[in-house]
Write a protein that holds these residues in place. Structure first.
Motif, PDB file in Angstrom:
ATOM      1  N   ALA A 198       0.830  -1.107  -0.008  1.00 28.02           N
ATOM      2  CA  ALA A 198      -0.064  -0.049   0.042  1.00 28.02           C
ATOM      3  C   ALA A 198       0.769   1.314   0.023  1.00 28.02           C
ATOM      4  O   ALA A 198       0.707   2.185  -0.754  1.00 28.02           O
ATOM      5  CB  ALA A 198      -0.942  -0.027   1.241  1.00 28.02           C
ATOM      6  N   LEU A 199       1.867   1.342   0.918  1.00 28.94           N
ATOM      7  CA  LEU A 199       2.764   2.514   0.766  1.00 28.94           C
ATOM      8  C   LEU A 199       3.730   2.639  -0.591  1.00 28.94           C
ATOM      9  O   LEU A 199       3.869   3.674  -0.827  1.00 28.94           O
ATOM     10  CB  LEU A 199       3.806   2.295   2.028  1.00 28.94           C
ATOM     11  CG  LEU A 199       3.155   3.029   3.359  1.00 28.94           C
ATOM     12  CD1 LEU A 199       4.462   2.946   4.183  1.00 28.94           C
ATOM     13  CD2 LEU A 199       2.697   4.370   3.148  1.00 28.94           C
ATOM     14  N   SER A 200       3.856   1.499  -1.206  1.00 27.80           N
ATOM     15  CA  SER A 200       4.590   1.556  -2.372  1.00 27.80           C
ATOM     16  C   SER A 200       3.851   2.400  -3.427  1.00 27.80           C
ATOM     17  O   SER A 200       4.231   2.840  -4.189  1.00 27.80           O
ATOM     18  CB  SER A 200       5.262   0.190  -3.037  1.00 27.80           C
ATOM     19  OG  SER A 200       4.074  -0.489  -3.204  1.00 27.80           O
ATOM     20  N   TRP A 201       2.393   2.082  -3.202  1.00 30.51           N
ATOM     21  CA  TRP A 201       1.512   2.583  -4.173  1.00 30.51           C
ATOM     22  C   TRP A 201       1.292   4.203  -3.770  1.00 30.51           C
ATOM     23  O   TRP A 201       1.170   5.066  -4.879  1.00 30.51           O
ATOM     24  CB  TRP A 201       0.197   1.984  -4.174  1.00 30.51           C
ATOM     25  CG  TRP A 201       0.148   0.517  -4.656  1.00 30.51           C
ATOM     26  CD1 TRP A 201       1.255  -0.016  -5.530  1.00 30.51           C
ATOM     27  CD2 TRP A 201      -0.988  -0.335  -4.709  1.00 30.51           C
ATOM     28  NE1 TRP A 201       0.741  -1.211  -5.863  1.00 30.51           N
ATOM     29  CE2 TRP A 201      -0.228  -1.373  -5.349  1.00 30.51           C
ATOM     30  CE3 TRP A 201      -2.271  -0.347  -4.105  1.00 30.51           C
ATOM     31  CZ2 TRP A 201      -1.090  -2.600  -5.445  1.00 30.51           C
ATOM     32  CZ3 TRP A 201      -2.926  -1.653  -4.037  1.00 30.51           C
ATOM     33  CH2 TRP A 201      -2.262  -2.868  -4.821  1.00 30.51           C
ATOM     34  N   ILE A 202       1.235   4.516  -2.619  1.00 27.66           N
ATOM     35  CA  ILE A 202       1.263   5.947  -2.273  1.00 27.66           C
ATOM     36  C   ILE A 202       2.489   6.809  -2.761  1.00 27.66           C
ATOM     37  O   ILE A 202       2.336   7.799  -3.127  1.00 27.66           O
ATOM     38  CB  ILE A 202       1.258   6.002  -0.843  1.00 27.66           C
ATOM     39  CG1 ILE A 202      -0.416   5.462  -0.163  1.00 27.66           C
ATOM     40  CG2 ILE A 202       1.420   7.451  -0.192  1.00 27.66           C
ATOM     41  CD1 ILE A 202      -1.481   6.326  -0.458  1.00 27.66           C
ATOM     42  N   HIS A 203       3.642   6.127  -2.672  1.00 22.94           N
ATOM     43  CA  HIS A 203       4.840   6.736  -2.978  1.00 22.94           C
ATOM     44  C   HIS A 203       5.442   6.819  -4.472  1.00 22.94           C
ATOM     45  O   HIS A 203       6.262   6.936  -4.916  1.00 22.94           O
ATOM     46  CB  HIS A 203       5.980   6.348  -1.965  1.00 22.94           C
ATOM     47  CG  HIS A 203       5.654   6.891  -0.558  1.00 22.94           C
ATOM     48  ND1 HIS A 203       5.616   8.050  -0.053  1.00 22.94           N
ATOM     49  CD2 HIS A 203       5.674   6.127   0.524  1.00 22.94           C
ATOM     50  CE1 HIS A 203       5.529   8.118   1.030  1.00 22.94           C
ATOM     51  NE2 HIS A 203       5.422   6.856   1.560  1.00 22.94           N
ATOM     52  N   ASP A 252       4.666   5.971 -10.698  1.00 19.10           N
ATOM     53  CA  ASP A 252       4.152   5.251 -11.575  1.00 19.10           C
ATOM     54  C   ASP A 252       2.596   5.164 -11.776  1.00 19.10           C
ATOM     55  O   ASP A 252       2.025   5.282 -12.673  1.00 19.10           O
ATOM     56  CB  ASP A 252       4.662   3.730 -11.852  1.00 19.10           C
ATOM     57  CG  ASP A 252       6.239   3.789 -12.124  1.00 19.10           C
ATOM     58  OD1 ASP A 252       6.523   4.265 -13.265  1.00 19.10           O
ATOM     59  OD2 ASP A 252       6.876   3.033 -11.179  1.00 19.10           O
ATOM     60  N   PHE A 253       2.085   5.192 -10.515  1.00 19.34           N
ATOM     61  CA  PHE A 253       0.576   5.124 -10.227  1.00 19.34           C
ATOM     62  C   PHE A 253       0.257   6.582  -9.827  1.00 19.34           C
ATOM     63  O   PHE A 253       0.934   7.201  -8.894  1.00 19.34           O
ATOM     64  CB  PHE A 253       0.083   4.258  -9.309  1.00 19.34           C
ATOM     65  CG  PHE A 253       0.613   2.730  -9.690  1.00 19.34           C
ATOM     66  CD1 PHE A 253       0.253   2.233 -11.012  1.00 19.34           C
ATOM     67  CD2 PHE A 253       1.172   1.864  -8.846  1.00 19.34           C
ATOM     68  CE1 PHE A 253       0.484   0.883 -11.351  1.00 19.34           C
ATOM     69  CE2 PHE A 253       1.508   0.701  -9.129  1.00 19.34           C
ATOM     70  CZ  PHE A 253       1.070   0.111 -10.284  1.00 19.34           C
ATOM     71  N   PHE A 254      -0.748   7.185 -10.577  1.00 18.04           N
ATOM     72  CA  PHE A 254      -1.081   8.558 -10.080  1.00 18.04           C
ATOM     73  C   PHE A 254      -2.625   8.533  -9.493  1.00 18.04           C
ATOM     74  O   PHE A 254      -3.107   9.397  -8.754  1.00 18.04           O
ATOM     75  CB  PHE A 254      -1.145   9.314 -11.280  1.00 18.04           C
ATOM     76  CG  PHE A 254       0.154   9.418 -12.017  1.00 18.04           C
ATOM     77  CD1 PHE A 254       1.019  10.399 -11.289  1.00 18.04           C
ATOM     78  CD2 PHE A 254       0.411   9.061 -12.983  1.00 18.04           C
ATOM     79  CE1 PHE A 254       2.318  10.885 -11.818  1.00 18.04           C
ATOM     80  CE2 PHE A 254       1.849   9.126 -13.553  1.00 18.04           C
ATOM     81  CZ  PHE A 254       2.648  10.105 -13.178  1.00 18.04           C
ATOM     82  N   SER A 255      -3.117   7.508  -9.443  1.00 23.87           N
ATOM     83  CA  SER A 255      -4.546   7.192  -8.812  1.00 23.87           C
ATOM     84  C   SER A 255      -4.655   5.725  -8.592  1.00 23.87           C
ATOM     85  O   SER A 255      -4.123   4.915  -9.183  1.00 23.87           O
ATOM     86  CB  SER A 255      -5.593   7.800  -9.673  1.00 23.87           C
ATOM     87  OG  SER A 255      -5.677   7.022 -10.876  1.00 23.87           O
TER      88      SER A 255
END
Length: 245
Positions: A192-197, A200-203
């Motif tokens: 989850a934190l890797s997606w927050i930071h 590559d993923f903006f949403s």
């Protein structure tokens, strides 16, 4: 899976601690900091500590182990930990003693220290093994901290350290996103934190619309098998427009 370069030898190891465990593991946390670990406190899912992108630890006393098969909360946490992380550990810590004013010493729980002779204890250890959990035995909180440090160091040496993300508190919007992500199956706090930071993923929409290959490549701590299961969940849970079909 996105690989992070191992930290240099002088860099502190990052360890996540569940905020609900702080009251009972103050000595563990203090000892970790004395070992130069970077301790970050969050509300974790299914474990007391995260010591690498694929490794988590639950700390239990001998008494808790002996009664764990009758404690649905403990067993559910351990089962979920084994599902969320490639490497799960249980540190079994010796029961603390408390000394009464009259000088008499007894264990702080009702279960005697002869847990090795206790059927409940032996049966629980067997179940932990079936869950593919590694079991370590600790005499006290200081030794528990040393185990956590050593596991984190081992994970770091294999390119599975927790990345040195900013230690500043998450914003309210980021907290909501983390909760949303962790409500998904196969997503632990590191993922989850890797997606927050992520750059590559903006949403959340970008994540949900990703292929299995992209999820593994652009996430930290997500295995191909878990990415496959997660994508299947996305296809089932969200409509075709959101996932790009």
């Amino acid at each position: 899976m996105q690989q992070q370069p191992p930290p240099p030898p002088s860099a502190p190891l990052t360890i996540f601690v569940d905020n609900r465990k702080l009251a009972s593991c103050a000595v563990v946390v203090g000892s970790l900091r004395a070992l130069r670990c970077r301790v970050q406190v969050y509300q974790l899912k299914a474990c007391g500590f995260i010591v690498g992108s694929r490794a988590a630890v639950e700390r239990l006393t001998q008494s808790e182990v002996a009664t764990s098969l009758k404690n649905a909360k403990i067993m559910d946490r351990l089962k979920e930990m084994s599902q969320l992380f490639g490497r799960g550990y249980v540190i079994v810590e010796t029961d603390r003693e408390k000394v009464h004013r009259n000088g008499r010493t007894e264990l702080s729980t009702e279960v005697s220290s002869r847990h090795s002779l206790c059927d409940g204890y032996r049966n629980a250890i067997a179940v932990f093994g079936k869950l593919k959990l590694n079991i370590l035995y600790s005499q006290d909180q200081q030794e528990t901290a040393q185990f956590l440090h050593d596991i984190a160091a081992s994970e770091a040496s294999k390119n599975h350290a927790i990345p040195p993300w900013p230690s500043e508190p998450l914003s309210a919007d980021q907290e909501l996103l983390v909760k949303f992500f962790m409500a998904m199956p196969y997503v632990n706090y590191v993922v989850a934190l890797s997606w927050i930071h992520s750059k590559d993923f903006f949403s959340a929409r970008d994540i949900i619309a990703s292929s299995e290959t992209d999820l593994v490549k652009k996430s930290v701590g997500l295995t191909p098998k878990r990415a496959q299961l997660l994508c299947a969940f996305f296809r089932y849970k969200f409509d075709g427009d959101l996932i790009g079909h």
